[in-house]
Design a protein around this motif. Structure first.
Motif, PDB file in Angstrom:
ATOM      1  N   GLN A 223       7.652   4.166  -7.111  1.00  0.00           N
ATOM      2  CA  GLN A 223       7.301   3.979  -8.518  1.00  0.00           C
ATOM      3  C   GLN A 223       6.766   5.245  -9.177  1.00  0.00           C
ATOM      4  OE1 GLN A 223       7.920   0.776  -9.932  1.00  0.00           O
ATOM      5  NE2 GLN A 223       8.936   0.658  -7.937  1.00  0.00           N
ATOM      6  N   ARG A 224       7.143   6.404  -8.634  1.00  0.00           N
ATOM      7  CA  ARG A 224       6.588   7.657  -9.136  1.00  0.00           C
ATOM      8  C   ARG A 224       7.614   8.497  -9.895  1.00  0.00           C
ATOM      9  NH1 ARG A 224       1.767   9.167  -6.814  1.00  0.00           N
ATOM     10  NH2 ARG A 224       2.309  11.399  -6.826  1.00  0.00           N
TER      11      ARG A 224
ATOM     12  N   GLU B 160       0.804  -1.217   0.000  1.00  0.00           N
ATOM     13  CA  GLU B 160       0.000   0.000   0.000  1.00  0.00           C
ATOM     14  C   GLU B 160       0.840   1.272   0.000  1.00  0.00           C
ATOM     15  OE1 GLU B 160      -2.914   2.991   0.476  1.00  0.00           O
ATOM     16  OE2 GLU B 160      -3.018   0.955  -0.319  1.00  0.00           O
TER      17      GLU B 160
ATOM     18  N   PRO C 116       4.428   1.832  -3.844  1.00  0.00           N
ATOM     19  CA  PRO C 116       3.953   2.973  -4.638  1.00  0.00           C
ATOM     20  C   PRO C 116       4.847   4.206  -4.520  1.00  0.00           C
ATOM     21  CG  PRO C 116       2.116   1.922  -3.526  1.00  0.00           C
ATOM     22  CD  PRO C 116       3.356   1.292  -2.982  1.00  0.00           C
ATOM     23  N   GLU C 117       5.457   4.404  -3.339  1.00  0.00           N
ATOM     24  CA  GLU C 117       6.315   5.568  -3.146  1.00  0.00           C
ATOM     25  C   GLU C 117       7.565   5.510  -4.021  1.00  0.00           C
ATOM     26  OE1 GLU C 117       6.965   5.421   1.027  1.00  0.00           O
ATOM     27  OE2 GLU C 117       4.935   6.055   1.536  1.00  0.00           O
TER      28      GLU C 117
END
Length: 276
Positions: A249-250, A242, A246-247
């Motif tokens: 993959q930006r 969660e 994601p942090e």
């Protein structure tokens, strides 16, 4: 040295859980202190650090938590895996609930991407709350393992304590870059170095609390051991999927983050197997 640690933990499991979690908290503070020496950090370094954190957490979830949960469950075949499956699901569900309720902001996310209940809190507070949220299962995991040793004897007790020690070392290692990853974005937002350090280390203050609670619960209510171990694992995996991944993959450094993940997984696996 290891023999002395094992002897101490076997006699004082709750105190050992407190000391171990104070170590992981201290490593966060040490990482956050780097904010005094660096004006900024490259995004590539930050993503690699976060990837490393995710790798450690995933490896710890299996080697230190799920495997012992299954080993300490009664029954055979599918019956033996039920406590681990139930505990794993409960851990994920509880973190899911906290994720929806607690206002927080992931690293590398913009203020309008904050999650949880809507609030006007400053992005600094929301960022610290996000890291605090994912430090809860880390502290709980350490406490549960030490608490479990209180009701075991002989080889099983030694194995549980060495697993707890290796987990504490692994979490401490990944907390170092994590503290840096929290404090540097705050400094970029204009927060002073001292305040950035303060908020960075503050994000891990929940770990000793969670560790002691976990150790006390398991040492008193022995039957919940496999559920508690798997609960911590489910919570940690939820956090990785969660928040942590994601942090990373930006931006354009996804490959570095992936290799950081692999490195973290290998380090934690090596610690658990090597010390165990």
């Amino acid at each position: 040295m290891m023999d002395k640690l094992i002897d101490f933990a076997s006699q004082n499991p709750i105190l050992a859980a407190l000391y171990a979690s104070l170590f992981t908290w201290g490593m966060t503070a040490l990482g956050a202190s780097l904010v005094f020496f660096f004006k900024k950090a490259k995004r590539s370094v930050m993503d690699a650090m976060l990837g490393f954190t995710g790798g450690v957490m995933v490896a710890a979830s299996f080697w230190s938590l799920l495997a012992p949960a299954i080993d300490n469950s009664p029954g055979e075949g599918f019956a033996k895996v039920v406590p681990a499956a139930v505990g794993f699901l409960m851990g994920a569900v509880v973190l899911f609930g906290l994720d929806k309720l607690l206002p927080h902001l992931h690293i590398n996310f913009k203020r309008d991407e904050a999650e949880g209940m809507k609030t006007n809190w400053h992005s600094t507070t929301l960022l610290v709350l996000a890291i605090t949220l994912h430090n809860i299962p880390e502290g709980l995991a350490v406490g549960v393992l030490f608490g479990a040793a209180a009701n075991l004897e002989g080889v099983e007790q030694i194995a549980m304590i060495t697993s707890a020690i290796s987990l504490a070392i692994g979490i401490g290692i990944q907390n170092f870059p994590e503290g840096f990853a929290v404090s540097m974005p705050l400094k970029r937002q204009g927060v002073s170095g001292l305040k950035s350090f303060w908020y960075g280390q503050l994000s891990a203050v929940v770990e000793p609390v969670a560790a002691v609670l976990g150790a006390v619960a398991v040492s008193i209510f022995t039957p919940i051991l496999p559920y508690a171990l798997a609960f911590a694992a489910g919570a940690m995996i939820f956090v990785v999927i969660e928040e942590v991944i994601p942090e990373t993959q930006r931006d354009k450094y996804t490959d570095l983050a992936t290799m950081g993940f692999i490195a973290g997984f290998i380090v934690m696996m090596s610690l658990d197997v090597g010390l165990g």
